[in-house]
Design an enzyme around this catalytic site. Sequence first.
Site, short mmCIF file in Angstrom:
data_model
loop_
_atom_site.label_atom_id
_atom_site.label_comp_id
_atom_site.label_asym_id
_atom_site.label_seq_id
_atom_site.Cartn_x
_atom_site.Cartn_y
_atom_site.Cartn_z
N GLU A 1 4.08 -8.37 6.97
CA GLU A 1 2.79 -8.94 6.60
C GLU A 1 2.87 -9.99 5.49
O GLU A 1 2.12 -9.94 4.51
CB GLU A 1 1.81 -7.83 6.22
CG GLU A 1 1.51 -6.86 7.36
CD GLU A 1 0.43 -5.85 7.03
OE1 GLU A 1 -0.06 -5.84 5.87
OE2 GLU A 1 0.05 -5.07 7.92
N GLU B 1 2.17 -1.69 14.13
CA GLU B 1 1.28 -0.79 13.38
C GLU B 1 -0.10 -0.79 14.02
O GLU B 1 -0.62 -1.84 14.41
CB GLU B 1 1.12 -1.22 11.91
CG GLU B 1 2.36 -1.05 11.05
CD GLU B 1 2.10 -1.46 9.59
OE1 GLU B 1 0.91 -1.44 9.18
OE2 GLU B 1 3.06 -1.81 8.89
N TYR C 1 -5.43 -3.45 13.21
CA TYR C 1 -6.27 -2.31 12.82
C TYR C 1 -7.72 -2.52 13.27
O TYR C 1 -8.65 -2.37 12.50
CB TYR C 1 -6.19 -2.10 11.31
CG TYR C 1 -4.85 -1.57 10.86
CD1 TYR C 1 -4.60 -0.20 10.85
CD2 TYR C 1 -3.82 -2.42 10.49
CE1 TYR C 1 -3.37 0.30 10.46
CE2 TYR C 1 -2.59 -1.93 10.10
CZ TYR C 1 -2.36 -0.57 10.09
OH TYR C 1 -1.15 -0.07 9.70
N ASP D 1 0.83 -1.20 0.00
CA ASP D 1 0.00 0.00 0.00
C ASP D 1 0.86 1.26 0.00
O ASP D 1 0.78 2.10 0.89
CB ASP D 1 -0.92 -0.02 1.22
CG ASP D 1 -1.93 1.12 1.20
OD1 ASP D 1 -2.36 1.52 0.11
OD2 ASP D 1 -2.28 1.61 2.30
#
Length: 664
Positions: free
Chosen positions: A454, A544, A508, A203
């Site tokens: 990831e 994160e 997240y 991303d």
Amino acid sequence: MGTATAIVTVVLIFALGKSPDTGAQESGGILYPQDSESREVKSLDGIWNFRVAPRHQPELGFQQAWYSQPLKQTGETDLMPVPSSYNDVTQKKVYRDHIGWAWYDRAFRIPQQWQDRRVFVRFGAANYHSIVYVNGQKVVEHAGGALPFLAELKTGLKYTEENRITVAINNTLTRETLPQGSVVWQTSARFPDGYFTLNYDFDFFNYAGIHRSVFLYTTPKTYIDDIDVTSRVVGTTGYVSYAIRAVEEVINSVRSNPQAVGVTVELHDQEGNVVGNAVGSSGEIAVSNAKLWWPFTMVENDKDAAYLYTLVVTSFDTGSNERDVYRLKVGIRTISWTEKQFLINDKPFYFRGFGRHEDFDIRGKGIDNVMLVKDHNLIKWVGANSYRTSHYPYAEEIMDLTDRLGIVIIDEVPAVSTDGFSAGLLVNHKQQLKELIQRDKNRASVVMWSVSNEPRSDYAESEAYFKEVISYTRDLDSKHKRPITLVSNRGATDKFAQFVDILAINRYFSWYSDTGHTEVIQESITLDVENWVRTHKKPIIVAEYGADTIAGFHQSPDFVFTEEYQTNFMKEHFKAFDYLRANSSLIGEHIWNFADFMTAQGITRILGNRKGIFTRERQPKSSAHLLRYRFHLLAAESDNYPIPQDLIENIPVYKTDKVVHDEH
């Protein structure tokens, strides 16, 4: 202490470079170019000529040998600054979205006295696959977009005329590159010629170009090729161990000088005083009452943080009486970890900071000293002590700043969303780890290696893959013994966790899941971290967490994309982090992201990813002020670091026994 000398035998380097017809030899080391008594550096940064190959004829530049003539003679060119990404510099959409070969060239002159020296060309980084020609002769080829490469220019240089350097760069990603990607060329009748779609699992924008500085530099015929430094501390004495590799000139596989090469080493403090010396290509220097390298905020006075000595290495060839001098900044510090803690100089260290990107408006990933200093001023203003080089190695100029300022680094290779786990991918993965560790092994600020971000680490085939990757990394760093991590967005049953030293997870909650529901955050984070720790009994970092926020968007009650939502989102995480700091093995929190950054076009991204606590222009959102409160309060709590006066005035309840300095 006096300077001693000795004669030692040096390993000779043969066959390191390309085939003989390239006229180039690659170096085994990758020391940053510097001027010294024996070396001279010339920058090739500036404005180059530039053009891209047509989409329907991607190999045209090679077919027509554009490298054999000035690029202007091959067709229309534009001006392109180096270093920079080429994507956003012009008004041409074809440049911004280009995939394939792009070409650069420029003319340069060199001093006539360089005829008696070795001459190298060195690129800080170019994305992704680079081929370099000098005066029409191929000198080096390199794959990988974020690490340096160089070659010795052995033939073909002109000392009384202009020379020309030409660079071909291809930004195409495949299933075996790091990062991975694919290009699908569309052949349907509804698409124009050359139309393609990109498949990237990362991303951020795939910026391309010559992103970091290009140098020519000289060395003597016998020169210092590599330096390896480690440190340890016993009581108040610091020990600096070193290993030096020097290289002699080789002609037709015969040593040009049959005499031995000597090496001397001096260690200087910041005032220039010699605090220790040694002779020989390897050894150890003891420093009484050593000043240790401490991270920012771990000592009360910033002047005592990040203390760097200078290692002055001199090699000399007794046959030619030729000397080479190289100076390396060295920090004396130790790192260690337990099941529950991470320690620097035997003192617990809690990671406070960010994920980041090399990403600037217009410049893309191009190195820019103004932005680098601004960024690190903001990092210190917030009270952060660390960040991860997500998701690729950052420029050496950045690493110089982190060494100098005491900002702790988790150093990451470009293995993002790794999938497929093929033999070819493994080869490239290991090569980039090798280049990264070779480049950054001596840096005091680098305390951990991250081998991937990831990946599909819940896949069965990932287990053998990451076992090999992590074992290889550990072997490469066997002298320095830094811990190894892998940043996961999967579950605690991931295949990699058994192999790493430190756990790191991206989460997240209430953004990509349970969107808008901040009430789920505390329990979700707490249960998740406790599950990882219970399963693997290792320290863990939340690497994160974050929420996209458009600066200036406000709504009450809070709503996604508003500044109120981002701050409330963060507060709920802080509650979980505080519980876990006290009751579990949480050793750090890194918010995603330091600043907004560009991504590929998409309907879920509004001119890029907006999770920054700063805008892309480096202006603070409300979240930056909130994070500043937290980080400075944590620094005061753990290390008695003075809280800035302007924060004191705005904190309703504060322990008045803390020391406050106006200068902070």
